[in-house]
Structure formats: C-alpha cells, structure tokens
Design a protein around this motif. Structure first.
Motif, PDB file in Angstrom:
ATOM      1  N   PRO A 222       0.806  -1.219   0.000  1.00  0.00           N
ATOM      2  CA  PRO A 222       0.000   0.000   0.000  1.00  0.00           C
ATOM      3  C   PRO A 222       0.842   1.274   0.000  1.00  0.00           C
ATOM      4  N   GLY A 223       2.004   1.241   0.630  1.00  0.00           N
ATOM      5  CA  GLY A 223       2.866   2.415   0.690  1.00  0.00           C
ATOM      6  C   GLY A 223       3.350   2.891  -0.659  1.00  0.00           C
ATOM      7  N   GLN A 224       3.273   2.003  -1.666  1.00  0.00           N
ATOM      8  CA  GLN A 224       3.749   2.390  -3.004  1.00  0.00           C
ATOM      9  C   GLN A 224       2.650   3.029  -3.840  1.00  0.00           C
ATOM     10  N   LEU A 225       1.445   3.123  -3.254  1.00  0.00           N
ATOM     11  CA  LEU A 225       0.321   3.604  -4.052  1.00  0.00           C
ATOM     12  C   LEU A 225       0.516   5.030  -4.530  1.00  0.00           C
ATOM     13  N   ALA A 226       1.271   5.815  -3.776  1.00  0.00           N
ATOM     14  CA  ALA A 226       1.475   7.206  -4.168  1.00  0.00           C
ATOM     15  C   ALA A 226       2.242   7.309  -5.470  1.00  0.00           C
ATOM     16  N   SER A 227       2.826   6.205  -5.935  1.00  0.00           N
ATOM     17  CA  SER A 227       3.538   6.266  -7.202  1.00  0.00           C
ATOM     18  C   SER A 227       2.562   6.335  -8.384  1.00  0.00           C
ATOM     19  N   HIS A 228       1.282   6.068  -8.150  1.00  0.00           N
ATOM     20  CA  HIS A 228       0.287   6.466  -9.140  1.00  0.00           C
ATOM     21  C   HIS A 228       0.309   7.986  -9.174  1.00  0.00           C
ATOM     22  N   TYR A 229      -0.254   8.595 -10.234  1.00  0.00           N
ATOM     23  CA  TYR A 229      -0.281  10.041 -10.242  1.00  0.00           C
ATOM     24  C   TYR A 229      -0.995  10.541  -8.988  1.00  0.00           C
ATOM     25  N   ALA A 230      -0.289  11.258  -8.153  1.00  0.00           N
ATOM     26  CA  ALA A 230      -0.872  11.764  -6.913  1.00  0.00           C
ATOM     27  C   ALA A 230      -0.779  13.275  -6.948  1.00  0.00           C
ATOM     28  N   PRO A 231      -1.873  13.947  -6.632  1.00  0.00           N
ATOM     29  CA  PRO A 231      -1.793  15.405  -6.594  1.00  0.00           C
ATOM     30  C   PRO A 231      -0.848  15.856  -5.481  1.00  0.00           C
ATOM     31  N   GLY A 232      -0.244  17.022  -5.662  1.00  0.00           N
ATOM     32  CA  GLY A 232       0.602  17.575  -4.607  1.00  0.00           C
ATOM     33  C   GLY A 232      -0.238  18.138  -3.488  1.00  0.00           C
ATOM     34  N   ALA A 233      -1.452  18.599  -3.824  1.00  0.00           N
ATOM     35  CA  ALA A 233      -2.336  19.200  -2.823  1.00  0.00           C
ATOM     36  C   ALA A 233      -2.924  18.127  -1.909  1.00  0.00           C
ATOM     37  N   MET A 234      -3.406  18.562  -0.740  1.00  0.00           N
ATOM     38  CA  MET A 234      -4.135  17.676   0.175  1.00  0.00           C
ATOM     39  C   MET A 234      -5.534  17.458  -0.393  1.00  0.00           C
ATOM     40  N   VAL A 235      -6.065  16.255  -0.232  1.00  0.00           N
ATOM     41  CA  VAL A 235      -7.368  15.931  -0.816  1.00  0.00           C
ATOM     42  C   VAL A 235      -8.354  15.508   0.270  1.00  0.00           C
ATOM     43  N   ARG A 236      -9.566  16.085   0.231  1.00  0.00           N
ATOM     44  CA  ARG A 236     -10.642  15.725   1.155  1.00  0.00           C
ATOM     45  C   ARG A 236     -11.814  15.216   0.310  1.00  0.00           C
ATOM     46  N   LEU A 237     -12.474  14.145   0.797  1.00  0.00           N
ATOM     47  CA  LEU A 237     -13.562  13.522   0.028  1.00  0.00           C
ATOM     48  C   LEU A 237     -14.925  13.850   0.642  1.00  0.00           C
ATOM     49  N   ASN A 238     -15.991  13.510  -0.139  1.00  0.00           N
ATOM     50  CA  ASN A 238     -17.379  13.663   0.331  1.00  0.00           C
ATOM     51  C   ASN A 238     -17.696  15.068   0.827  1.00  0.00           C
ATOM     52  N   ALA A 239     -17.172  16.045   0.106  1.00  0.00           N
ATOM     53  CA  ALA A 239     -17.399  17.438   0.503  1.00  0.00           C
ATOM     54  C   ALA A 239     -18.647  17.972  -0.188  1.00  0.00           C
ATOM     55  N   ARG A 240     -19.497  18.643   0.551  1.00  0.00           N
ATOM     56  CA  ARG A 240     -20.691  19.255  -0.062  1.00  0.00           C
ATOM     57  C   ARG A 240     -20.479  20.743  -0.285  1.00  0.00           C
ATOM     58  N   ALA A 241     -19.464  21.305   0.345  1.00  0.00           N
ATOM     59  CA  ALA A 241     -19.127  22.716   0.153  1.00  0.00           C
ATOM     60  C   ALA A 241     -17.638  22.869   0.427  1.00  0.00           C
ATOM     61  N   ALA A 242     -17.056  23.929  -0.166  1.00  0.00           N
ATOM     62  CA  ALA A 242     -15.633  24.173   0.052  1.00  0.00           C
ATOM     63  C   ALA A 242     -15.418  24.809   1.412  1.00  0.00           C
ATOM     64  N   GLU A 243     -14.356  24.406   2.110  1.00  0.00           N
ATOM     65  CA  GLU A 243     -13.911  25.143   3.281  1.00  0.00           C
ATOM     66  C   GLU A 243     -12.941  26.218   2.794  1.00  0.00           C
ATOM     67  N   THR A 244     -12.580  27.144   3.685  1.00  0.00           N
ATOM     68  CA  THR A 244     -11.732  28.264   3.275  1.00  0.00           C
ATOM     69  C   THR A 244     -10.455  27.757   2.611  1.00  0.00           C
ATOM     70  N   GLY A 245     -10.157  28.285   1.445  1.00  0.00           N
ATOM     71  CA  GLY A 245      -8.896  27.967   0.770  1.00  0.00           C
ATOM     72  C   GLY A 245      -8.922  26.687  -0.053  1.00  0.00           C
ATOM     73  N   GLU A 246     -10.050  25.984  -0.049  1.00  0.00           N
ATOM     74  CA  GLU A 246     -10.103  24.739  -0.817  1.00  0.00           C
ATOM     75  C   GLU A 246     -10.588  24.978  -2.243  1.00  0.00           C
ATOM     76  N   ILE A 247     -10.068  24.192  -3.184  1.00  0.00           N
ATOM     77  CA  ILE A 247     -10.643  24.099  -4.528  1.00  0.00           C
ATOM     78  C   ILE A 247     -11.664  22.972  -4.464  1.00  0.00           C
ATOM     79  N   LEU A 248     -12.923  23.273  -4.800  1.00  0.00           N
ATOM     80  CA  LEU A 248     -13.964  22.236  -4.745  1.00  0.00           C
ATOM     81  C   LEU A 248     -14.197  21.665  -6.139  1.00  0.00           C
ATOM     82  N   VAL A 249     -14.114  20.327  -6.242  1.00  0.00           N
ATOM     83  CA  VAL A 249     -14.442  19.637  -7.486  1.00  0.00           C
ATOM     84  C   VAL A 249     -15.830  19.044  -7.339  1.00  0.00           C
ATOM     85  N   GLY A 250     -16.762  19.533  -8.126  1.00  0.00           N
ATOM     86  CA  GLY A 250     -18.158  19.139  -8.002  1.00  0.00           C
ATOM     87  C   GLY A 250     -18.504  17.885  -8.773  1.00  0.00           C
TER      88      GLY A 250
END
Ligand code: AMP
Ligand code: MG
Length: 316
Positions: A222-250
């Motif tokens: 599992p530790g090698q999974l990041a070798s798939h294309y991984a974004p540099g940004a932090m990612v949060r799931l199941n978001a219904r609205a953006a928190e401050t400073g987040e890019i929301l993908v709808g």
C-alpha cells in the motif's frame, strides 16, 4: 445498450468494426493471446466505457494496441533496447512499458495518469487488419467482465459482455490463450507479467537478466500507491461545500470551482477524472487543498472512488 453485433472477420466486418471504434464505441476482437475489448485510446469517454463494460473496480492502466512499430513510435519513446526486443518479438505476445510520448493524445485514463504507456503489436491477422483500418491506437484489456476468465472465442466474449459492447469480430479460437508478457523498459528491464513470450527469450535478446517485483503501475504494498499520479495538494472527500482555501471539485448537484460532471454522469466523470485531478492540483498549488463532492458507489463510481481515496490517503 443495443444488441451486440457479431461481425465476420472479412473486409466488410473489419470495416464496420473500425467505423464503430472511430465513433467511440467498444469492439471486441481476436488477438493471438485472448480476445481484447477495444476502444479508441485517444477518446476519454471510450476508455471510460471500457472500465464500465468490464465492471473494473479500479483504473489500472490498459495496454495500447498498434498495427506496427512505426505507429508505436508515435505513442511511446523507444530506445535501442526497446527497438531490439520489438524487432525480435513483434508482432507477437509481448507488451512493452515505455515512456509515454507527450502530445500523442493518449487518454490519461489509459495510463492511469502515469508517464509510461504499455504498448503491443499483436500478430493475429484480424487484429492487425482492424488496427490498420481504425487508424488510431486502441486500448484493449481482455474482453471479459472483471474477475472472470479471459475469453478465447467470440462466444465467450458474448457470454460476459453481450449488450455491453457494440460488436465482437468473430475470428475463431485464439492460438495462445495466455496473456502477453509485459516487459518494463522505462528503467532497468523488469518482467512485469509473465506471458506468451518466455522471460529467457527476452533476456537473450536484451543480453541482460530481468528483475521482477513491484512497479509504478503494480504496487505490491500500500505504501507504493502514491507512485500512481498523486496530486501535490491535500485531498478531502465527500465534501458538499468548500472550506476556506479549498478548490472544490463538483459532481451533479454539488457545483464546484471545477466539476467532474455537471449532470452527474459517471462515464463523463471517469473520462474527466485525470484531467480534473491535474487541473485542480494546478489551481490549488503545492500547499493547497482540494475537496471532492460525493460520488455514487455504483458502476464507474467504484473505480472513481478508489482513485480518489488513494489521492486522499496520507503520504509518507
Ligand atoms: P490487462 O488490462 O488485463 O490486459 O492488463 C494490463 C496489464 O498491463 C496490467 O497488469 C497493468 O498493470 C499493465 N500495465 C499497463 N500499463 C502499464 C504501465 N504504464 N506501467 C506498468 N504496467 C502497466
Ligand atoms: Mg484481463
């Protein structure tokens, strides 16, 4: 979907199959190993439909099929070793993993966003005729539902995929029945999957031994999974609205700065996934944060959620 056409492996059948591929439809065809489930490798939606038709729970990378070395060099970067093994074993049951040629137009869903691409020139005359007639690279995993045995006859393809694909070209029984050998040549030569060409024959052609083990596309921990294309940004799931400073993908009703699919269509979302990951990452910047709207867990949603949860996994 409509009835799956069974096409004869003659000029008219191949012309029809090629036309369907160029329209972004899925066509199963015989190779010397097993029947492949083909889709236009440059068409994001066609590739998304391959995963949908197979019910694959993950976006693992697909092999791109080409009619010859000349066409293969358009898609991948060959060095002297790659030309040597291609010269010795193509056409035939050998897949090479090579650096992807930028600008070749291969969908990132084919490569799982990796900078490498798996390519092969099949020996089966029907496959070669179809690839020539299609005039574009064709992504093709085995033509069976995920988790089922690979098909070696058109009837096997129909057993698993009738109604889910546009057509199957009936070229009789496949000769080899085992899948292609996969050789990684993006670094030191690595045997990524044993198959129709013995490893010893490859070692003889390369003049050096092969290593085995995990690769970027087949992490063995599992530790090698990041070798798939991984974004540099932090990612949060199941978001219904953006928190401050987040890019929301709808998705669907959750609007965002970007969206995987405004209408909530899973094929569209899958087709957009890797493009949107990169775009959101660029917008968020290296220390940024990306939030994704909830994606339903059925059909292609499973594979999308699998990919997103890897992007959200803590990294070491
Ligand atoms: P299948 O789709 O069942 O024919 O399997 C394709 C195989 O090719 C899988 O084992 C993939 O992991 C492997 N593969 C495809 N593309 C790559 C790549 N870029 N790097 C490493 N392995 C790959
Ligand atoms: Mg398979």
């Amino acid at each position: 979907m409509d009835r799956t056409e069974t096409l004869p492996a003659d000029d008219a059948g191949i012309a029809r199959a090629a036309a369907l591929l160029r329209e972004g439809r899925l066509v199963a065809f015989p190779t010397e190993t097993v029947y492949g489930l083909g889709g236009d490798a440059t068409d994001d939606r066609a590739v998304a439909r391959i995963f949908e038709a197979k019910g694959r729970p993950r976006f693992n990378p697909l092999i791109v099929h080409l009619p010859g070395l000349e066409e293969a060099e358009v898609v991948a970067v060959f060095d002297h070793r790659a030309r040597a093994v291609a010269g010795a074993f193509w056409p035939g049951p050998l897949t090479l993993v090579l650096p992807l040629r930028e600008g070749a137009g291969i969908s990132p869903l084919v490569t799982a966003g990796l900078p490498t691409v798996a390519i092969r020139v099949p020996a089966h005359p029907v496959a070669r005729a179809l690839l020539r007639a299609a005039g574009r690279p064709v992504a093709a995993p085995s033509a069976n539902p995920s988790g089922r045995v690979s098909p070696t006859r058109a009837a096997h393809v129909l057993d698993g995929l009738a109604g889910r694909i546009a057509a199957v070209v009936d070229g009789g029984a496949c000769a080899v029945g085992v899948e292609s050998t996969i050789l990684g040549l993006d670094g030191e030569p690595r045997l990524l999957r044993p198959g129709g060409i013995p490893a010893e024959a490859l070692e003889a052609a390369l003049g050096q031994p092969l290593t085995t083990g995990g690769s970027a596309a087949k992490p063995n921990a599992p530790g090698q999974l990041a070798s798939h294309y991984a974004p540099g940004a932090m990612v949060r799931l199941n978001a219904r609205a953006a928190e401050t400073g987040e890019i929301l993908v709808g998705f669907g009703p959750v609007k965002g700065d970007l969206t995987l699919s405004p209408g909530g269509d899973l094929v569209e979302a899958a087709a957009n996934l890797f493009h949107i990951l990169r775009e959101a990452d660029a917008l968020a910047g290296p220390q940024g944060r990306i939030a994704f709207a909830p994606i339903p867990g059925h059909g292609l949603g499973r594979a999308i959620n699998d990919r997103l949860s890897r992007a959200a996994a803590p990294r070491g």
